[in-house]
Design a protein around this motif. Structure first.
Motif, PDB file in Angstrom:
ATOM      1  N   GLY A   1      -0.967  -0.171  -9.304  1.00  0.00           N
ATOM      2  CA  GLY A   1      -1.439  -1.591  -8.648  1.00  0.00           C
ATOM      3  C   GLY A   1      -0.286  -2.579  -9.087  1.00  0.00           C
TER       4      GLY A   1
ATOM      5  N   ASP B   1       0.702  -1.257  -0.147  1.00  0.00           N
ATOM      6  CA  ASP B   1      -0.062   0.108   0.174  1.00  0.00           C
ATOM      7  C   ASP B   1       0.979   1.315  -0.009  1.00  0.00           C
TER       8      ASP B   1
ATOM      9  N   ARG C   1       2.082   1.667  -3.672  1.00  0.00           N
ATOM     10  CA  ARG C   1       1.035   2.235  -4.257  1.00  0.00           C
ATOM     11  C   ARG C   1       0.669   3.646  -4.116  1.00  0.00           C
TER      12      ARG C   1
ATOM     13  N   LYS D   1       2.640  -4.725  -6.528  1.00  0.00           N
ATOM     14  CA  LYS D   1       2.394  -5.898  -6.366  1.00  0.00           C
ATOM     15  C   LYS D   1       3.839  -6.562  -6.465  1.00  0.00           C
TER      16      LYS D   1
END
Length: 448
Positions: free
Chosen positions: A293, A276, A279, A297
């Motif tokens: 995103g 998070d 991001r 990841k």
């Protein structure tokens, strides 16, 4: 134990009434793996394989849950989000109950049969998820999978501790727990390969059942357990009464549980937040949400996870050299220091990629210590029970941390970076708890 039943590769241990023969200490000359037998390596490989698939079964839901729940709930996104959170609670509860139940049974009935039972349980019920079309059926199956996963860790950790000599115990147990990274990567790879066809990822979960043949043919009950089982102490094997009401052990059990709760609570609230944080940084730099995103990841699942794996592997050699307490305390202190760095220092994606491995190393690496330290705190007749109580009880104790983390991160007046930084103060609790616990370096496993 009868001579013909004794595995010649298994290390000799003390028997009641016989002279005590201590194996080489951790600081003895030579490499830690000098003298480790083929049988001991085999036990480590089997324990790691079971733990890898443990983690796979747990992580595959996180990777596939969006596709799974949207299909089963006919595309209702609000219901899918709610059920996703519910399944996390169900999984934590199942892991706790399974760990406590099977840890106790492993002390009573033996390591091998309970390892077989737990592997069979999480394999079969994961495979049955392939056929599930009802949300409640999936919930029940996830609970049953968690029962097996919670139990297998305690059995495998105790088995490794009892089979390996003192000189190699910390390193072997550290390798065992560090193999969890392979389970995470395996789940991620499976999720990529199956795409939206989530059912096939659970069908692959049946494969660990093949381990049962290997376990049945290769694993022998440790002589320590055999000796205790045939003595008067064996009558109390797996006793929660002895663990929780005996002042010799209950303080260790509850403090160990609190130590694990700090690690597990910070894992879900701080370590996992790495994705998070990446991001949020990318969005602040003007990246579009889809690209942000995908990059986050990769940064979390590959880059940060690699650092975490290195931290897990390093914990064993470090605590063999410096001691369990200094290593635990150092990891907690350094984790406390790295969190504000990763939250506030990076200004670009590249800078974040350089810091994340260190972040993963320090915030995740201490988890190897649980597999090393908890089995060393308790005697053979309640070793799996005590180790499981610490680790899985800590899992349950971490649930309020997750609720608080969700509330804190959801507040509009607090940035994500400040929320993660404040949650990292839990590492202070771990330092205080560790200061009250004993040092087990250079100490043989407790027998009574």
């Amino acid at each position: 134990m009868d001579d013909e039943k004794r595995n010649p590769e298994e290390p000799s241990v003390d028997r009641p009434g016989e002279p005590v023969v201590l194996d080489p200490g951790e600081n003895s000359s030579g490499r830690w793996y000098d003298g480790v037998t083929r049988y001991q390596w085999l036990i480590l490989i089997i324990a790691c394989a079971g733990w890898v698939f443990d983690v796979y079964e747990g992580q595959i839901f996180n990777i596939t849950r969006s596709d799974m729940l949207l299909e089963v709930l006919d595309g209702d996104e609000a219901a899918a989000k709610a059920w996703g959170d519910n399944f996390l609670a169900i999984f934590l509860a199942g892991g706790t109950i399974g760990g406590l139940l099977f840890g106790s049974l492993a002390d009573r009935w033996g390591r091998r049969p309970i390892m077989i039972a737990t592997i069979l349980m999480y394999s079969v019920f994961s495979g049955l998820t392939y056929f599930a079309n009802d949300i409640y059926v999936i919930g029940v199956l996830r609970f049953l999978v968690a029962l097996g996963i919670g139990g297998e860790w305690a059995v495998a950790a105790s088995l490794v501790a009892e089979v390996f000599p003192k000189k190699a115990r910390a390193q072997a147990a550290g390798i065992f727990h560090a193999s969890s990274i392979l389970g995470t990567w395996l789940a991620a790879l499976s999720g990529i390969l199956v795409g939206s066809h989530w059912r096939y990822a659970y069908l692959l979960g049946v494969l660990p059942a093949l381990l049962i043949v290997w376990v049945r043919a290769s694993v022998k009950e440790p002589e320590r357990w055999q000796a205790i089982r045939n003595s008067e102490v064996g009558q109390k094997s797996g006793s929660f009464r002895d663990l929780l009401l005996n002042p010799k052990w209950n303080g260790l059990a509850f403090r160990g549980m609190l130590l694990a709760a700090v690690g597990l609570g910070t894992f879900w609230s701080v370590t996992v937040a790495g994705q998070d944080l990446v991001r949020a940084l990318l969005l602040s730099l003007g990246s579009d949400p889809e690209a942000a995103g995908a990059k986050s990841k990769f940064a979390y699942g590959i880059v940060q996870a690699a650092g975490g794996g290195a931290g897990l592997l390093a914990f064993g050699p470090l605590c063999a050299r410096f001691g369990r307490k200094p290593t635990f305390i150092a990891y907690h202190i350094l984790a406390l220091l790295i969190v504000p760095v990763v939250c506030f220092l990076p200004q670009t994606y590249t800078q974040m990629l350089f810091i994340l491995p260190v972040f993963g190393f320090l915030t995740l690496g201490m988890h190897s210590g649980y597999a090393i330290y908890f089995p060393e705190l308790f005697p053979t007749h309640i070793r799996a029970t005590g180790a499981s109580f610490c680790f899985n009880g800590g899992r349950l104790l971490a649930v309020p941390v997750l609720f608080f983390s969700g509330w804190l991160k959801g507040r509009e007046d607090i940035s994500l970076q400040h929320a993660v930084w404040w949650l990292s103060s839990l590492f202070l609790v771990g330092i205080v708890v560790m200061l009250t616990l004993p040092e087990t370096k250079q100490r043989d496993l407790v027998e009574n």
